[in-house]
Structure formats: structure tokens, C-alpha cells
Design a protein around this motif. Structure first.
Motif, PDB file in Angstrom:
ATOM      1  N   MET A   1       0.840  -1.200   0.000  1.00 25.19           N
ATOM      2  CA  MET A   1       0.000   0.000   0.000  1.00 25.19           C
ATOM      3  C   MET A   1       0.875   1.251   0.000  1.00 25.19           C
ATOM      4  N   ASN A   2       0.640   2.121  -0.976  1.00 30.60           N
ATOM      5  CA  ASN A   2       1.254   3.436  -0.958  1.00 30.60           C
ATOM      6  C   ASN A   2       0.520   4.272   0.087  1.00 30.60           C
ATOM      7  N   LEU A   3       1.245   4.754   1.099  1.00 28.60           N
ATOM      8  CA  LEU A   3       0.573   5.417   2.213  1.00 28.60           C
ATOM      9  C   LEU A   3       0.038   6.801   1.843  1.00 28.60           C
ATOM     10  N   GLN A   4       0.572   7.392   0.786  1.00 30.24           N
ATOM     11  CA  GLN A   4       0.054   8.677   0.317  1.00 30.24           C
ATOM     12  C   GLN A   4      -1.286   8.483  -0.376  1.00 30.24           C
ATOM     13  N   SER A   5      -1.294   7.622  -1.385  1.00 29.67           N
ATOM     14  CA  SER A   5      -2.497   7.452  -2.214  1.00 29.67           C
ATOM     15  C   SER A   5      -3.441   6.392  -1.666  1.00 29.67           C
ATOM     16  N   ARG A   6      -2.939   5.548  -0.724  1.00 29.96           N
ATOM     17  CA  ARG A   6      -3.687   4.408  -0.184  1.00 29.96           C
ATOM     18  C   ARG A   6      -4.000   3.367  -1.256  1.00 29.96           C
ATOM     19  N   LYS A   7      -3.342   3.452  -2.389  1.00 26.39           N
ATOM     20  CA  LYS A   7      -3.563   2.486  -3.455  1.00 26.39           C
ATOM     21  C   LYS A   7      -2.828   1.198  -3.086  1.00 26.39           C
ATOM     22  N   VAL A   8      -3.506   0.042  -3.301  1.00 27.91           N
ATOM     23  CA  VAL A   8      -2.853  -1.232  -3.004  1.00 27.91           C
ATOM     24  C   VAL A   8      -2.543  -2.002  -4.279  1.00 27.91           C
ATOM     25  N   THR A   9      -1.373  -2.648  -4.272  1.00 29.59           N
ATOM     26  CA  THR A   9      -0.940  -3.472  -5.400  1.00 29.59           C
ATOM     27  C   THR A   9      -0.735  -4.886  -4.889  1.00 29.59           C
ATOM     28  N   LYS A  10      -1.320  -5.839  -5.600  1.00 31.15           N
ATOM     29  CA  LYS A  10      -1.210  -7.240  -5.183  1.00 31.15           C
ATOM     30  C   LYS A  10       0.140  -7.799  -5.612  1.00 31.15           C
ATOM     31  N   LEU A  11       0.875  -8.392  -4.663  1.00 28.56           N
ATOM     32  CA  LEU A  11       2.215  -8.887  -4.984  1.00 28.56           C
ATOM     33  C   LEU A  11       2.294 -10.408  -5.037  1.00 28.56           C
ATOM     34  N   SER A  12       1.357 -11.089  -4.413  1.00 32.09           N
ATOM     35  CA  SER A  12       1.359 -12.553  -4.491  1.00 32.09           C
ATOM     36  C   SER A  12       0.014 -12.980  -5.057  1.00 32.09           C
ATOM     37  N   ASN A  13      -0.020 -14.152  -5.616  1.00 31.32           N
ATOM     38  CA  ASN A  13      -1.275 -14.617  -6.209  1.00 31.32           C
ATOM     39  C   ASN A  13      -1.306 -16.132  -6.181  1.00 31.32           C
ATOM     40  N   HIS A  14      -1.878 -16.661  -5.117  1.00 38.59           N
ATOM     41  CA  HIS A  14      -1.898 -18.119  -4.966  1.00 38.59           C
ATOM     42  C   HIS A  14      -3.070 -18.482  -4.077  1.00 38.59           C
ATOM     43  N   TRP A  15      -3.686 -19.634  -4.307  1.00 33.47           N
ATOM     44  CA  TRP A  15      -4.831 -20.044  -3.491  1.00 33.47           C
ATOM     45  C   TRP A  15      -4.435 -20.325  -2.045  1.00 33.47           C
ATOM     46  N   ALA A  16      -3.142 -20.511  -1.801  1.00 35.58           N
ATOM     47  CA  ALA A  16      -2.691 -20.796  -0.436  1.00 35.58           C
ATOM     48  C   ALA A  16      -2.658 -19.515   0.391  1.00 35.58           C
ATOM     49  N   ILE A  17      -2.372 -19.666   1.679  1.00 31.81           N
ATOM     50  CA  ILE A  17      -2.151 -18.506   2.545  1.00 31.81           C
ATOM     51  C   ILE A  17      -0.786 -17.907   2.225  1.00 31.81           C
ATOM     52  N   ASP A  18      -0.756 -16.624   1.907  1.00 36.86           N
ATOM     53  CA  ASP A  18       0.497 -15.884   1.785  1.00 36.86           C
ATOM     54  C   ASP A  18       0.422 -14.751   2.801  1.00 36.86           C
ATOM     55  N   THR A  19       1.399 -14.667   3.695  1.00 37.83           N
ATOM     56  CA  THR A  19       1.325 -13.628   4.737  1.00 37.83           C
ATOM     57  C   THR A  19       2.702 -13.374   5.340  1.00 37.83           C
ATOM     58  N   GLU A  20       2.761 -12.467   6.313  1.00 33.12           N
ATOM     59  CA  GLU A  20       3.975 -12.193   7.097  1.00 33.12           C
ATOM     60  C   GLU A  20       5.137 -11.740   6.217  1.00 33.12           C
TER      61      GLU A  20
ATOM     62  N   ILE B   1      11.382  -9.664  -1.161  1.00 33.48           N
ATOM     63  CA  ILE B   1      10.431  -9.823  -0.063  1.00 33.48           C
ATOM     64  C   ILE B   1      10.411 -11.270   0.429  1.00 33.48           C
ATOM     65  N   PHE B   2      10.612 -11.435   1.732  1.00 32.82           N
ATOM     66  CA  PHE B   2      10.420 -12.740   2.375  1.00 32.82           C
ATOM     67  C   PHE B   2       8.970 -12.823   2.845  1.00 32.82           C
ATOM     68  N   PHE B   3       8.389 -14.013   2.801  1.00 30.45           N
ATOM     69  CA  PHE B   3       7.038 -14.167   3.333  1.00 30.45           C
ATOM     70  C   PHE B   3       6.759 -15.623   3.677  1.00 30.45           C
ATOM     71  N   THR B   4       5.644 -15.855   4.365  1.00 30.13           N
ATOM     72  CA  THR B   4       5.197 -17.204   4.707  1.00 30.13           C
ATOM     73  C   THR B   4       4.124 -17.626   3.720  1.00 30.13           C
ATOM     74  N   SER B   5       4.221 -18.863   3.219  1.00 27.40           N
ATOM     75  CA  SER B   5       3.160 -19.406   2.373  1.00 27.40           C
ATOM     76  C   SER B   5       2.984 -20.879   2.691  1.00 27.40           C
ATOM     77  N   ASP B   6       1.740 -21.354   2.653  1.00 27.68           N
ATOM     78  CA  ASP B   6       1.539 -22.795   2.853  1.00 27.68           C
ATOM     79  C   ASP B   6       1.210 -23.486   1.527  1.00 27.68           C
ATOM     80  N   ARG B   7       1.722 -22.930   0.444  1.00 26.41           N
ATOM     81  CA  ARG B   7       1.455 -23.510  -0.879  1.00 26.41           C
ATOM     82  C   ARG B   7       2.014 -24.914  -1.041  1.00 26.41           C
ATOM     83  N   SER B   8       2.984 -25.303  -0.215  1.00 30.73           N
ATOM     84  CA  SER B   8       3.531 -26.661  -0.317  1.00 30.73           C
ATOM     85  C   SER B   8       2.759 -27.631   0.578  1.00 30.73           C
TER      86      SER B   8
END
Lengths: 437, 189
Positions: free
Chosen positions: A279-298, A308-315
Motif C-alpha cells: 500500500m502506498n501510504l500517500q495514495s492508499r492504493k494497493v498493489t497485489k504482490l502474491s497470487n496463490h490459493w494458499a495462505i500468503d502472509t507475514e 520480499i520474504f514471506f510465509t506461504s503454505d502452498r507446499s
């Protein structure tokens, strides 16, 4: 993937383990010996009580605070003042032979002078073997702020000896929780890294979690359930001004600042399941960076602010992944066990720290990103929320002692360190603040 | 008929690990949590379920076998709906087979009462990472929501929220506590 297991325990839990180890037999008893070795590697340093000119404020002495700072880093073993043969406050009074006799590598001496409302410290650090002064400085602060002055001296001493900037002047944010009569009271607090000077910044009956420091140390982003569902707020600490920046349907969680402080990584599920957005904090516009049916977070930016490091349960279960740039195809980082989550890279780019399940225990581990070697750092059982100090030398995490959540600090390689005393109730969700110049 | 309902409830309790927790750890159940999660099956039954049978003028012989079966079926459904908490295994959001009949009863009820709203609250146990557990709690709530929709409830009747590991039903770090905390609660408004 190589997996090196080395256990080093925080001092505070050794006693508890000793009981367990005795019962468990000799196989694990070796662990204690390794701990002792770890503690022995700490550098012997003497912080001589400073001479005082004029009346000093009541409370802890500056030199006591410096001594405690150095000890809690796990990298130093300060000599208790009662074992010192002399108490010099300037170079001409330092007899190096005496300090060598005591096995000391470094000696810090100095004096404090009170002038009106201010206190000035003049201090010098000596290398005992080389009989050389390696640091000499004066620094001042309001008399009411002796603690800040002490942490400043600790930072300078730490940097002069290790080459890495000290992090003793930095702050911690964390959440305390008291439950009584079926009611919960969550408090977002900020304190020094030794737990002193704690102040409540937000209080709520509903959960507060995941505080994250802005790079300039002026703001916290966090998740608050005060509206009945999770929303992300940005909170300016000096003014107390709060802004709700993300309140989409579903999850609004896991905020992480970009290095320029202009945007937040966050987890949103507005499109159906948990994905990582920026999220750009000025415009509040959000851009999606991951795209998977699993949980992507953290999500968290790497040290260079590019990947970017993150947690995913895609495996199938949670694992640590890395995308080299926002939106790039993720690469899996962890393979050592079936549960690895909540990655936090250090400032050097060499290590990433995370929650790691080992058998039935949830511990903190790190992976060396150059060698892929994984090291388990803790041996407590319910560890979570690791946060690395801004100089990469220490790590704070939440764990349990006697059923209560406490914060424990260890050196980044797992050496002995300290637990923060919980005032009342649980303490959780620590976030180590940046070095503010 | 009634016995079979109880059997299902008992099966559900077993699936939650409630009884298993007792037998393996030897700990006592937390009565408060037990009571709030699972209502005794007969508690409301006396008035709601069998009320019709007490109506003076109607003799039981005037009921057809079909009518009687229908009343019993409704009683069974109402009894099933007393269960509003559904449990999950560690790190999964799969609805357990033994929860299906109860969820079906809720779905039918929501379907025939379109004005009824329900809040689906997803939770996890304390182990592992907070934010991941928050996402897992949501996935559990979503799994229940999907099941209810497929079986007749409409999306507009439901809202989901995940509390992750923040609101445990039972305090403590035991298998039994964890099993009771990995759950979705249906909260009817």
C-alpha cells in the motif's frame, strides 16, 4: 539442505532445563556444556564506576546501566566493580598490568559533571593488551535523562570494540495482555530494550498485534481489532495521532514498512484469500504482490529493500519463501521441517530468522542465505514473533515461562542473554525499533 | 431416533479431542468452556421440541405417522443446532465428517430463515506464528461459510472474522486446550 542443530540457551531457562535434563538422562546433558562454552566466549570488559562532580540524580548510576547493557548483549562479560583492584577515572590512573591480571580485555573509565540541569560525561575506553585508548568522548544530556546518556555510551563502547553499531539506544514495541473476570486488556507499549521506561501508547479491550516500526522510528503500524475486525493503523508516537489505513473486508494484517517509509506491505484477503499487497501510504492504493490459493502472509523486505520474504503454505504447510522483486516468482527458502513461518531478515542480508517447528516444539531458527545452512537458536517450546535488532547482533522473541508469555532476548547466534520481566499478565509481539541518528 | 442424535453429539465431542484430552493427560475438563461450547442436548428440548405434544386438544392418535416423523425430525434438527462450535486439526481447515450433519442443520435453518444473520468466528491454537494463525482462522471460517452456502444458506446472511490465536476458548498449553481452541464458532445475532 544442510541442517546444523546447535542449541544455546538463554541463561534464564537453564535452571528449568537442568531439571529436565537430569530426568532425561545423559544424552542431552552435553547441551549444558555448550551453553557454558558460549558464555565463556563473551569478552571480559570492566566498566569502572564513573567519578562524579556535583550531585547526580537518584536512581541507577550511569556506569551500572552501561555494564548491564554490555552484559545483556551476550557478547560481553563485565567484571563486577567489587572485584576491581582500583577505580580509575582517567588515563593516568589506569594500570594496565592490574587489568591484565584480572583477565580484562577492555576498561572503560570516565567522570560525570553536573552543570545546572545537565550532566556531561567524559569517558575513555582502553584496550588492555595494546595499552591503547580506542575511544575518548564527551557527551551530555538533561539530568533527568541519564538513562539515554548511558545507552549512548554503551553504543559507542560496543561499536569501538565490535565494529558494529550499538543498539542500546533503540526502542522496543510490544503488546501486553491482562485477562481478568473474562475481560481482556491489550496495551501497546514502547520501552527501552532493557524493558525500562515503558509507556502505554494504546489500550483496547480487543486484540492489538503485529506492531511494526517505521524506518525513522517515529511511527508504529499495527493491527487492531477495536472495530470488531482486524484493521491496520499507523500511529505517530510523538502526537499520538492514529490513522486507519487498511480496513478491507476480511484480513488486514501483518504490516511491514518499506525502507523509505512511504509504503506498507500487508496481508489482505479482500479478494478471497490471504495475499500480500503493497500500500502506498500517500495514495492508499494497493498493489497485489502474491497470487496463490494458499495462505500468503507475514511479508518483510530484505536488507537491500528489493526482495520480499514471506510465509506461504502452498507446499501443504507454512514455509518461508522469497521473491527477488515484488511480484516475482517465489523461491522456497526453508526445507528443514514441516512448519517454518514469520521470516525476519537481518540488516546484513546474510540471515533470515523465523519460527521453526522441531518435533513438537516451536523454536526460533535462522538460515544462512549464503550457505542455506539452518541453525536452531532456541530450545523453548512455544516461541514466536522473532524480531532482529537493527545491527543484526541480537534477537527478541516471545515465548512462555510458567504459562505466561514473556519476551526473551538472545544474541543472534543463539548465545545466552536475558528475559524481559513481565510486569503483569502476558507480554507478546515484540518489535525491535530502528537505530535513530 | 433421539439416541442417534446423542450418538452424533458424542462423536463430535470425541472428534474435538475433548474426551481424548481427559484420558491422555488426566486433566479435568474446564467446565466453563465445556458448558459454553456444547449445550446438553435436552436443555431446550422440553419446551421447544416437544411443546406441540402438550397441546391439549390434539390426541396423539390423530397424528399420522408422517406427521410424527416430521416433528421428530424437527426436534432432531433443533437439537443438532445447539452445537455451534466446530473443531479442526492442527494447521488444517478441513471440516470433519462428523460435523457435517450439524452444519447441514444450520444451513437448512438459515435457508428457511433468510432474515437470520450469523457471524462465523475462526480461531487457531497458540502454537506457531500469530499472523499465519490469523490467516488460518479465516480459512477455517471460510470453509464453514462455503459449506453452509453449498447447503442452502446465502452469503448475505453471514460474515466471517478471524481472531487467530487471540481468543482461546480454553487457557493452557495442553493438547486438550489446543484441540478446543482450533475452532469456528457460529454466533447467531
Amino acid at each position: 539442505m544442510k541442517q546444523k542443530i546447535s542449541f544455546r540457551l538463554p541463561i534464564t531457562i537453564i535452571a528449568a532445563f537442568f531439571v529436565m535434563l537430569t530426568a532425561a538422562g545423559s544424552a542431552q546433558a552435553e547441551l549444558l556444556i555448550r551453553i557454558t562454552e558460549g558464555a565463556d566466549s563473551a569478552i571480559p570488559v570492566s566498566v569502572v564506576p564513573f567519578a562524579e562532580n556535583g550531585s547526580m540524580p537518584v536512581g541507577d548510576k550511569l556506569s551500572s546501566i552501561v555494564q548491564a547493557d554490555l552484559a545483556m548483549s551476550g557478547e560481553f562479560r563485565p567484571l563486577p566493580p567489587e572485584k576491581m583492584l582500583s577505580l580509575p577515572s582517567k588515563r593516568s590512573d589506569v594500570y594496565f598490568r592490574d587489568w591484565r591480571l584480572l583477565g580484562q580485555r577492555y576498561v572503560l573509565v570516565g567522570e560525570l559533571t553536573r552543570t545546572g540541569d545537565r550532566v556531561e560525561a567524559r569517558y575513555e575506553l582502553f584496550d588492555v593488551n595494546r595499552e591503547e585508548r580506542i575511544l575518548g568522548e564527551t557527551a551530555g544530556a538533561p539530568a533527568s535523562n541519564i538513562r539515554s546518556l548511558a545507552h549512548h555510551v554503551s553504543d559507542k563502547v560496543y561499536e569501538a570494540i565490535t565494529g558494529a553499531p550499538g543498539a542500546f539506544s533503540t526502542k522496543l514495541a510490544y503488546v501486553t495482555l491482562e485477562r481478568e473476570n473474562g475481560k481482556s486488556r491489550y496495551r501497546l507499549q514502547v520501552s527501552d530494550i532493557d524493558g525500562k521506561r515503558a509507556g502505554i501508547r494504546l489500550e483496547s479491550k480487543e486484540p492489538i498485534l503485529s506492531p511494526a516500526w517505521s524506518p525513522d522510528g517515529r511511527k508504529l503500524a499495527y493491527v487492531s481489532f477495536e472495530t470488531g475486525k482486524p484493521a491496520i493503523f499507523v500511529h505517530e508516537l510523538s502526537s499520538g495521532q492514529r490513522t486507519k489505513v487498511a480496513d478491507f473486508p476480511g484480513l488486514n494484517s501483518a504490516p511491514a514498512w518499506s525502507q523509505d517509509g512511504q509504503s506498507l506491505l500487508m496481508t489482505l484477503s479482500k479478494d478471497g484469500n490471504a495475499e500480500i499487497y503493497q500500500m502506498n501510504l500517500q495514495s492508499r492504493k494497493v498493489t497485489k504482490l502474491s497470487n496463490h490459493w494458499a495462505i500468503d502472509t507475514e511479508a518483510a523486505w530484505d536488507s537491500a529493500g528489493k526482495g520480499i520474504f514471506f510465509t506461504s503454505d502452498r507446499s501443504g504447510g507454512p514455509q518461508i519463501y522469497y521473491m527477488a522483486k515484488p511480484g516475482a516468482e517465489p523461491r522456497r527458502i526453508t526445507f528443514g521441517s514441516r512448519y517454518n513461518a514469520r521470516p525476519r531478515p537481518d540488516n546484513t542480508g546474510k540471515y533470515v530468522y523465523y519460527v521453526h517447528q522441531r518435533d513438537r516444539a516451536f523454536t526460533i531458527a535462522r538460515t544462512n542465505l549464503e550457505t542455506d545452512e539452518e541453525t536452531v537458536l532456541t530450545r523453548t517450546e512455544s516461541d514466536e514473533s522473532p524480531s532482529v535488532s537493527p545491527n543484526g547482533r541480537m534477537l527478541i522473541y516471545a515465548t512462555k515461562q510458567s504459562g505466561e508469555s514473556v519476551l526473551t532476548v538472545i544474541s543472534a547466534d543463539g548465545g545466552a542473554a536475558y528475559s524481559l520481566p513481565a510486569s503483569e499478565g502476558d507480554v507478546r509481539d515484540p518489535a525491535w525499533g530502528p537505530i535513530v541518528r | 431416533m433421539k439416541l442417534s442424535v446423542q450418538a452424533k453429539v458424542v462423536a463430535l465431542l470425541f472428534s474435538a479431542g475433548l474426551f481424548a484430552g481427559c484420558s491422555t493427560t488426566g486433566e479435568n475438563m474446564d467446565d466453563g468452556a465445556y458448558g459454553s461450547d456444547v449445550q446438553p442436548i435436552d436443555q431446550d428440548g422440553g419446551s421447544t421440541v416437544y411443546g406441540g405434544g402438550d397441546q391439549g386438544g390434539i390426541s396423539s392418535s390423530s397424528m399420522t405417522e408422517d406427521e410424527r416423523m416430521e416433528i421428530e425430525k424437527q426436534a432432531e434438527q433443533a437439537a443438532l443446532r445447539d452445537i455451534t462450535t466446530f473443531y479442526f486439526d492442527f494447521d488444517t481447515s478441513e471440516i470433519k465428517p462428523e460435523a457435517r450433519d450439524v452444519l447441514m442443520a444450520h444451513a437448512r435453518y438459515l435457508s428457511s430463515n433468510p432474515g437470520q444473520k450469523v457471524r462465523l468466528e475462526g480461531h487457531g491454537d497458540e502454537r506457531g506464528s500469530k499472523e499465519y494463525n490469523l490467516a488460518l482462522g479465516e480459512r477455517r471460517a471460510n470453509a464453514v461459510q462455503r459449506f453452509l452456502i453449498v447447503n442452502g444458506a446465502s452469503r448475505g446472511q453471514m460474515e466471517t472474522v478471524s481472531y487467530g490465536e487471540e481468543k482461546p476458548a480454553v487457557m493452557g498449553s495442553t493438547e486438550s486446550a489446543w484441540a478446543q481452541n482450533r475452532r469456528v464458532e457460529l454466533v447467531f445475532e
